[in-house]
Design an enzyme around this catalytic site. Structure first.
Site, PDB file in Angstrom:
ATOM      1  N   ASP A  25       0.821  -1.215   0.000  1.00 28.77           N
ATOM      2  CA  ASP A  25       0.000   0.000   0.000  1.00 28.77           C
ATOM      3  C   ASP A  25       0.854   1.263   0.000  1.00 28.77           C
ATOM      4  O   ASP A  25       0.507   2.263  -0.642  1.00 28.77           O
ATOM      5  CB  ASP A  25      -0.901   0.040   1.236  1.00 28.77           C
ATOM      6  CG  ASP A  25      -2.050  -0.948   1.191  1.00 28.77           C
ATOM      7  OD1 ASP A  25      -2.577  -1.209   0.098  1.00 28.77           O
ATOM      8  OD2 ASP A  25      -2.432  -1.449   2.264  1.00 28.77           O
TER       9      ASP A  25
ATOM     10  N   TYR B 266       4.543   4.059  -3.033  1.00 28.30           N
ATOM     11  CA  TYR B 266       3.904   4.980  -3.975  1.00 28.30           C
ATOM     12  C   TYR B 266       4.716   5.199  -5.251  1.00 28.30           C
ATOM     13  O   TYR B 266       4.306   5.991  -6.107  1.00 28.30           O
ATOM     14  CB  TYR B 266       3.690   6.341  -3.318  1.00 28.30           C
ATOM     15  CG  TYR B 266       2.582   6.413  -2.290  1.00 28.30           C
ATOM     16  CD1 TYR B 266       1.804   5.311  -1.962  1.00 28.30           C
ATOM     17  CD2 TYR B 266       2.312   7.624  -1.635  1.00 28.30           C
ATOM     18  CE1 TYR B 266       0.799   5.396  -1.017  1.00 28.30           C
ATOM     19  CE2 TYR B 266       1.302   7.717  -0.689  1.00 28.30           C
ATOM     20  CZ  TYR B 266       0.553   6.606  -0.377  1.00 28.30           C
ATOM     21  OH  TYR B 266      -0.445   6.702   0.563  1.00 28.30           O
TER      22      TYR B 266
ATOM     23  N   SER C  55     -10.461  -1.454  -1.766  1.00 32.38           N
ATOM     24  CA  SER C  55      -9.204  -0.923  -1.242  1.00 32.38           C
ATOM     25  C   SER C  55      -8.021  -1.463  -2.051  1.00 32.38           C
ATOM     26  O   SER C  55      -8.000  -1.297  -3.270  1.00 32.38           O
ATOM     27  CB  SER C  55      -9.099  -1.255   0.252  1.00 32.38           C
ATOM     28  OG  SER C  55      -8.133  -0.468   0.893  1.00 32.38           O
TER      29      SER C  55
ATOM     30  N   ASP D 115     -14.725   8.776   2.375  1.00 32.40           N
ATOM     31  CA  ASP D 115     -13.675   7.756   2.319  1.00 32.40           C
ATOM     32  C   ASP D 115     -12.344   8.430   1.973  1.00 32.40           C
ATOM     33  O   ASP D 115     -12.227   9.117   0.959  1.00 32.40           O
ATOM     34  CB  ASP D 115     -14.054   6.709   1.264  1.00 32.40           C
ATOM     35  CG  ASP D 115     -13.081   5.538   1.182  1.00 32.40           C
ATOM     36  OD1 ASP D 115     -11.984   5.616   1.765  1.00 32.40           O
ATOM     37  OD2 ASP D 115     -13.439   4.536   0.531  1.00 32.40           O
TER      38      ASP D 115
ATOM     39  N   HIS E 104     -14.434   4.308   4.711  1.00 28.74           N
ATOM     40  CA  HIS E 104     -13.681   3.397   3.843  1.00 28.74           C
ATOM     41  C   HIS E 104     -14.012   1.941   4.130  1.00 28.74           C
ATOM     42  O   HIS E 104     -14.138   1.134   3.205  1.00 28.74           O
ATOM     43  CB  HIS E 104     -12.175   3.608   4.003  1.00 28.74           C
ATOM     44  CG  HIS E 104     -11.360   2.688   3.147  1.00 28.74           C
ATOM     45  ND1 HIS E 104     -11.387   2.744   1.764  1.00 28.74           N
ATOM     46  CD2 HIS E 104     -10.520   1.662   3.462  1.00 28.74           C
ATOM     47  CE1 HIS E 104     -10.595   1.804   1.266  1.00 28.74           C
ATOM     48  NE2 HIS E 104     -10.060   1.128   2.279  1.00 28.74           N
TER      49      HIS E 104
END
Length: 281
Positions: free
Chosen positions: A98, A101, A154, A215, A268
């Site tokens: 996650d 980036y 997600s 979210d 979320h």
């Protein structure tokens, strides 16, 4: 599950009415029910597909131990579709993906010119690519008249986006439903997705990017780092209903992203009243 107050719901609706000149409020009950069905599958992926619709047949699992990417191949003989679903973040290993980036060339799809995608999710994608393509090919060969649907929430939403992009190069009947999707790539990737999935109009789109209230995850990674969203956004405002779902086809910061949410919040983890992995629906 925490409930939004009536006062907060009214504030959101008032904000929506002021800010969404290029958007429309309300969708058909058929489309709303379809979004809820896909959300049910995506949220159930956190708990081994608990309480999925009875028409859906659970097939092979997708899994890579190094990245902890989890998914399944499903089949619905009623709607005649093969469904690929990915679980969202469920471990520290997923969290490392996650937070990577770094924009990375989408090398597995060379026809996507100048496309760069989220570095962590690309690592996740290439870790399961062979499994996904093999399982989808097997099912598509056995059921050639079935549509291919990809969904997830997600992290699972971005995995679904990369998967759908890849499959669209081989199959012409791919549909994509994402929930709480982070920005998955750069503007070139978003433009490729918009072309491949006929996003020019809500009447033609095959890329349904569903967001909820404020979210915070759709605000990440930041646009300032070269990221952009694709798809037609369907923004669900509480109390959730077909009438309280906005179709957002203009600037991506009109709807969910304009509400100021940051990171993982209540909006979320819960979509259409279903909390990730809770299995209480």
């Amino acid at each position: 599950m925490k409930q939004f107050s009536a006062k907060y719901a009214l504030i959101l609706l008032a904000t929506a009415g002021q800010a969404l000149a290029a958007s429309t409020q309300g969708i058909s009950e058929d489309l709303y029910n379809r979004l809820v069905e896909m959300a049910t599958i995506s949220q159930a992926a956190y708990a081994d597909l608990c309480n999925i619709p009875s028409t859906i047949i659970k097939g092979e699992k997708i899994y890579n131990a190094q990245t902890d990417i989890n998914g399944w191949i499903l089949r619905d003989d009623t709607s005649k579709e093969i469904i690929t679903v990915f679980r969202g973040t469920g471990s520290d290993t997923n969290l490392q993906l996650d937070t990577n980036y770094t924009l990375t060339p989408f090398d597995t799809l060379p026809q996507c010119n100048d496309c760069e995608v989220h570095g962590g999710y690309y690592i996740g994608w290439i870790s399961v690519q062979d499994q996904v393509e093999s399982l989808v090919k097997q099912q598509a060969s056995q059921y050639p008249d079935y549509a291919l649907t990809v969904t997830g929430h997600s992290l699972g939403a971005s995995m679904a986006a990369l998967t759908a992009a890849q499959l669209s190069a081989t199959y012409d009947n791919v549909r994509l439903y994402t929930f709480g999707e982070p920005r998955s790539g750069n503007q070139a990737f978003a433009s490729y997705m918009n072309d491949a999935f006929q996003v020019s109009s809500p009447e033609t789109t095959q890329y349904f990017r569903v967001t909820h209230s404020n979210d915070g995850i759709p605000n990440l990674p930041p646009a300032e780092q070269g990221y952009a969203h694709g798809g037609v956004e369907y923004w669900s405002v509480d109390p959730y209903s077909a009438q309280n779902t906005f179709v957002c086809t203009g600037d991506e910061v009109q709807c969910c992203e304009a509400q100021g949410g940051q990171g993982v919040n209540d909006a979320h983890t819960t979509y259409f009243g279903m909390t990730s992995g809770a299995c209480t629906w």
